[in-house]
Design a protein around this motif. Structure first.
Motif, PDB file in Angstrom:
ATOM      1  N   VAL A  16       0.879  -1.167   0.000  1.00  0.00           N
ATOM      2  CA  VAL A  16       0.000   0.000   0.000  1.00  0.00           C
ATOM      3  C   VAL A  16       0.919   1.219   0.000  1.00  0.00           C
ATOM      4  CG1 VAL A  16      -1.840   1.266   1.177  1.00  0.00           C
ATOM      5  CG2 VAL A  16      -1.777  -1.220   1.315  1.00  0.00           C
ATOM      6  N   GLN A  17       1.208   1.688  -1.210  1.00  0.00           N
ATOM      7  CA  GLN A  17       2.087   2.848  -1.353  1.00  0.00           C
ATOM      8  C   GLN A  17       1.281   4.114  -1.176  1.00  0.00           C
ATOM      9  OE1 GLN A  17       3.758   2.817  -5.275  1.00  0.00           O
ATOM     10  NE2 GLN A  17       4.326   0.673  -5.162  1.00  0.00           N
ATOM     11  N   PHE A  18       1.889   5.069  -0.581  1.00  0.00           N
ATOM     12  CA  PHE A  18       1.288   6.404  -0.514  1.00  0.00           C
ATOM     13  C   PHE A  18       2.363   7.350  -1.021  1.00  0.00           C
ATOM     14  CE2 PHE A  18      -0.459  10.295   1.214  1.00  0.00           C
ATOM     15  CZ  PHE A  18      -1.814  10.114   1.030  1.00  0.00           C
ATOM     16  N   ARG A  19       2.631   7.259  -2.319  1.00  0.00           N
ATOM     17  CA  ARG A  19       3.686   8.048  -2.944  1.00  0.00           C
ATOM     18  C   ARG A  19       3.151   9.454  -3.213  1.00  0.00           C
ATOM     19  NH1 ARG A  19       7.439   5.887  -7.948  1.00  0.00           N
ATOM     20  NH2 ARG A  19       8.062   4.322  -6.417  1.00  0.00           N
ATOM     21  N   VAL A  20       3.596  10.411  -2.414  1.00  0.00           N
ATOM     22  CA  VAL A  20       3.131  11.794  -2.494  1.00  0.00           C
ATOM     23  C   VAL A  20       3.280  12.351  -3.909  1.00  0.00           C
ATOM     24  CG1 VAL A  20       3.564  14.140  -1.653  1.00  0.00           C
ATOM     25  CG2 VAL A  20       3.574  12.207  -0.055  1.00  0.00           C
ATOM     26  N   SER A  21       4.356  11.988  -4.576  1.00  0.00           N
ATOM     27  CA  SER A  21       4.611  12.498  -5.926  1.00  0.00           C
ATOM     28  C   SER A  21       3.527  12.112  -6.920  1.00  0.00           C
ATOM     29  CB  SER A  21       5.973  12.021  -6.427  1.00  0.00           C
ATOM     30  OG  SER A  21       6.064  10.610  -6.315  1.00  0.00           O
ATOM     31  N   GLU A  22       2.766  11.070  -6.638  1.00  0.00           N
ATOM     32  CA  GLU A  22       1.680  10.650  -7.529  1.00  0.00           C
ATOM     33  C   GLU A  22       0.586  11.708  -7.640  1.00  0.00           C
ATOM     34  OE1 GLU A  22       0.987   7.494  -9.446  1.00  0.00           O
ATOM     35  OE2 GLU A  22       3.142   7.797  -9.388  1.00  0.00           O
ATOM     36  N   ALA A  23       0.488  12.599  -6.668  1.00  0.00           N
ATOM     37  CA  ALA A  23      -0.493  13.679  -6.756  1.00  0.00           C
ATOM     38  C   ALA A  23      -0.205  14.576  -7.963  1.00  0.00           C
ATOM     39  CB  ALA A  23      -0.497  14.507  -5.472  1.00  0.00           C
ATOM     40  N   LEU A  24       1.037  14.595  -8.409  1.00  0.00           N
ATOM     41  CA  LEU A  24       1.404  15.404  -9.572  1.00  0.00           C
ATOM     42  C   LEU A  24       0.754  14.892 -10.858  1.00  0.00           C
ATOM     43  CD1 LEU A  24       5.200  16.028  -8.871  1.00  0.00           C
ATOM     44  CD2 LEU A  24       3.302  17.622  -8.533  1.00  0.00           C
ATOM     45  N   ASN A  25       0.174  13.697 -10.826  1.00  0.00           N
ATOM     46  CA  ASN A  25      -0.558  13.195 -11.990  1.00  0.00           C
ATOM     47  C   ASN A  25      -1.645  14.170 -12.423  1.00  0.00           C
ATOM     48  OD1 ASN A  25       0.797  10.742 -12.468  1.00  0.00           O
ATOM     49  ND2 ASN A  25      -0.344   9.753 -10.834  1.00  0.00           N
ATOM     50  N   VAL A  26      -2.116  14.967 -11.487  1.00  0.00           N
ATOM     51  CA  VAL A  26      -3.140  15.978 -11.766  1.00  0.00           C
ATOM     52  C   VAL A  26      -2.669  16.941 -12.863  1.00  0.00           C
ATOM     53  CG1 VAL A  26      -4.277  18.000 -10.732  1.00  0.00           C
ATOM     54  CG2 VAL A  26      -4.227  15.832  -9.516  1.00  0.00           C
ATOM     55  N   LEU A  27      -1.382  17.148 -12.959  1.00  0.00           N
ATOM     56  CA  LEU A  27      -0.850  18.083 -13.953  1.00  0.00           C
ATOM     57  C   LEU A  27      -1.225  17.676 -15.381  1.00  0.00           C
ATOM     58  CD1 LEU A  27       2.694  18.770 -12.443  1.00  0.00           C
ATOM     59  CD2 LEU A  27       0.623  20.177 -12.257  1.00  0.00           C
ATOM     60  N   ALA A  28      -1.481  16.399 -15.610  1.00  0.00           N
ATOM     61  CA  ALA A  28      -1.885  15.929 -16.939  1.00  0.00           C
ATOM     62  C   ALA A  28      -3.249  16.487 -17.344  1.00  0.00           C
ATOM     63  CB  ALA A  28      -1.883  14.407 -16.998  1.00  0.00           C
ATOM     64  N   LEU A  29      -4.032  16.939 -16.381  1.00  0.00           N
ATOM     65  CA  LEU A  29      -5.310  17.590 -16.698  1.00  0.00           C
ATOM     66  C   LEU A  29      -5.084  18.938 -17.378  1.00  0.00           C
ATOM     67  CD1 LEU A  29      -7.187  16.943 -13.341  1.00  0.00           C
ATOM     68  CD2 LEU A  29      -7.897  16.073 -15.580  1.00  0.00           C
ATOM     69  N   PHE A  30      -3.965  19.557 -17.105  1.00  0.00           N
ATOM     70  CA  PHE A  30      -3.722  20.925 -17.544  1.00  0.00           C
ATOM     71  C   PHE A  30      -2.729  21.062 -18.697  1.00  0.00           C
ATOM     72  CE2 PHE A  30      -4.777  20.955 -12.986  1.00  0.00           C
ATOM     73  CZ  PHE A  30      -6.003  21.601 -13.067  1.00  0.00           C
ATOM     74  N   THR A  31      -1.860  20.086 -18.868  1.00  0.00           N
ATOM     75  CA  THR A  31      -0.871  20.164 -19.949  1.00  0.00           C
ATOM     76  C   THR A  31      -0.491  18.761 -20.427  1.00  0.00           C
ATOM     77  OG1 THR A  31       1.344  20.901 -20.590  1.00  0.00           O
ATOM     78  CG2 THR A  31       1.036  20.359 -18.273  1.00  0.00           C
ATOM     79  N   PRO A  32      -0.405  18.587 -21.739  1.00  0.00           N
ATOM     80  CA  PRO A  32       0.013  17.270 -22.253  1.00  0.00           C
ATOM     81  C   PRO A  32       1.485  16.967 -21.942  1.00  0.00           C
ATOM     82  CG  PRO A  32      -0.189  18.850 -24.054  1.00  0.00           C
ATOM     83  CD  PRO A  32      -0.714  19.525 -22.812  1.00  0.00           C
ATOM     84  N   TYR A  33       2.255  17.995 -21.613  1.00  0.00           N
ATOM     85  CA  TYR A  33       3.677  17.794 -21.323  1.00  0.00           C
ATOM     86  C   TYR A  33       3.909  17.133 -19.967  1.00  0.00           C
ATOM     87  CZ  TYR A  33       3.589  20.765 -25.318  1.00  0.00           C
ATOM     88  OH  TYR A  33       3.300  21.267 -26.552  1.00  0.00           O
ATOM     89  N   ALA A  34       2.850  17.051 -19.184  1.00  0.00           N
ATOM     90  CA  ALA A  34       2.952  16.327 -17.917  1.00  0.00           C
ATOM     91  C   ALA A  34       3.094  14.826 -18.158  1.00  0.00           C
ATOM     92  CB  ALA A  34       1.720  16.602 -17.055  1.00  0.00           C
ATOM     93  N   ILE A  35       2.570  14.341 -19.267  1.00  0.00           N
ATOM     94  CA  ILE A  35       2.628  12.898 -19.546  1.00  0.00           C
ATOM     95  C   ILE A  35       4.084  12.422 -19.650  1.00  0.00           C
ATOM     96  CG2 ILE A  35       1.967  11.045 -21.146  1.00  0.00           C
ATOM     97  CD1 ILE A  35      -0.559  12.829 -21.787  1.00  0.00           C
ATOM     98  N   PRO A  36       4.889  12.992 -20.552  1.00  0.00           N
ATOM     99  CA  PRO A  36       6.297  12.542 -20.574  1.00  0.00           C
ATOM    100  C   PRO A  36       7.054  12.959 -19.310  1.00  0.00           C
ATOM    101  CG  PRO A  36       5.976  14.349 -22.126  1.00  0.00           C
ATOM    102  CD  PRO A  36       4.619  13.946 -21.630  1.00  0.00           C
TER     103      PRO A  36
END
Length: 174
Positions: free
Chosen positions: A38-58
């Motif tokens: 059960v990971q709680f990787r704080v950095s995963e919250a940054l996935n939200v950035l993909a809602l705002f820019t396609p450059y978040a994907i790479p």
């Protein structure tokens, strides 16, 4: 034209660096919290950035690859491949589903990291880290635990980050 390309590359690099730095910092503070069942990787919250820019994907995918380099030393070399593929799939779907909202909230997008990581990392754990034959019930357990951690991150930290970006109009700057 060259200036725009440079800005895009810089944004990808910044996002990758933020993901990797957050993961490394968390690993230093709470060593198993980024790689446990059960990971709680704080950095995963940054996935939200993909809602705002396609450059978040790479950016997020590269950040995940860099972060998972540390897992090689913990006996998890395959996580660099499978965890990063899960991030690529999740962020791509987040981007595709960005306009699917329930009362203004992108619920479908927020669920993508839990679904992708639950399936891919759950499969990885069951196939490579559990001795014996593949058992579907065990896969569901492993995947469910991974998904639970992802849900926690996205629905708490991801939601806070999402509304902070919207409230401060940072989405217009990306």
């Amino acid at each position: 034209m060259e200036k725009i390309k440079t800005k895009r590359i810089a944004l990808i690099a910044i996002i990758a660096a933020m993901y990797a730095a957050l993961t490394y910092a968390q690993t230093l503070i709470a060593p198993t919290s980024t790689t446990a069942a059960v990971q709680f990787r704080v950095s995963e919250a940054l996935n939200v950035l993909a809602l705002f820019t396609p450059y978040a994907i790479p950016g997020l995918t590269i950040g995940c690859v860099i972060s998972n380099l540390a897992s090689i030393g913990q006996g998890l070399p395959l996580d660099m491949i499978f965890g990063s593929l899960a991030t690529l799939g999740a962020t791509s779907c987040i981007r595709l589903l960005r306009n699917v909202k329930l009362k203004g909230y992108p619920i479908a997008s927020m669920l993508m990291p839990a679904i992708w990581n639950g399936v891919i990392v759950g499969w990885e754990i069951e196939c490579f880290f559990v001795e014996g034959k593949f058992h579907f019930s065990s896969f569901l357990l492993q995947g469910g635990l991974v998904a639970l951690g992802e849900l926690g991150v996205m629905l708490v930290l991801g939601t806070i980050l999402y509304y902070t970006i919207i409230k401060r109009h940072l989405d217009k700057k990306m």
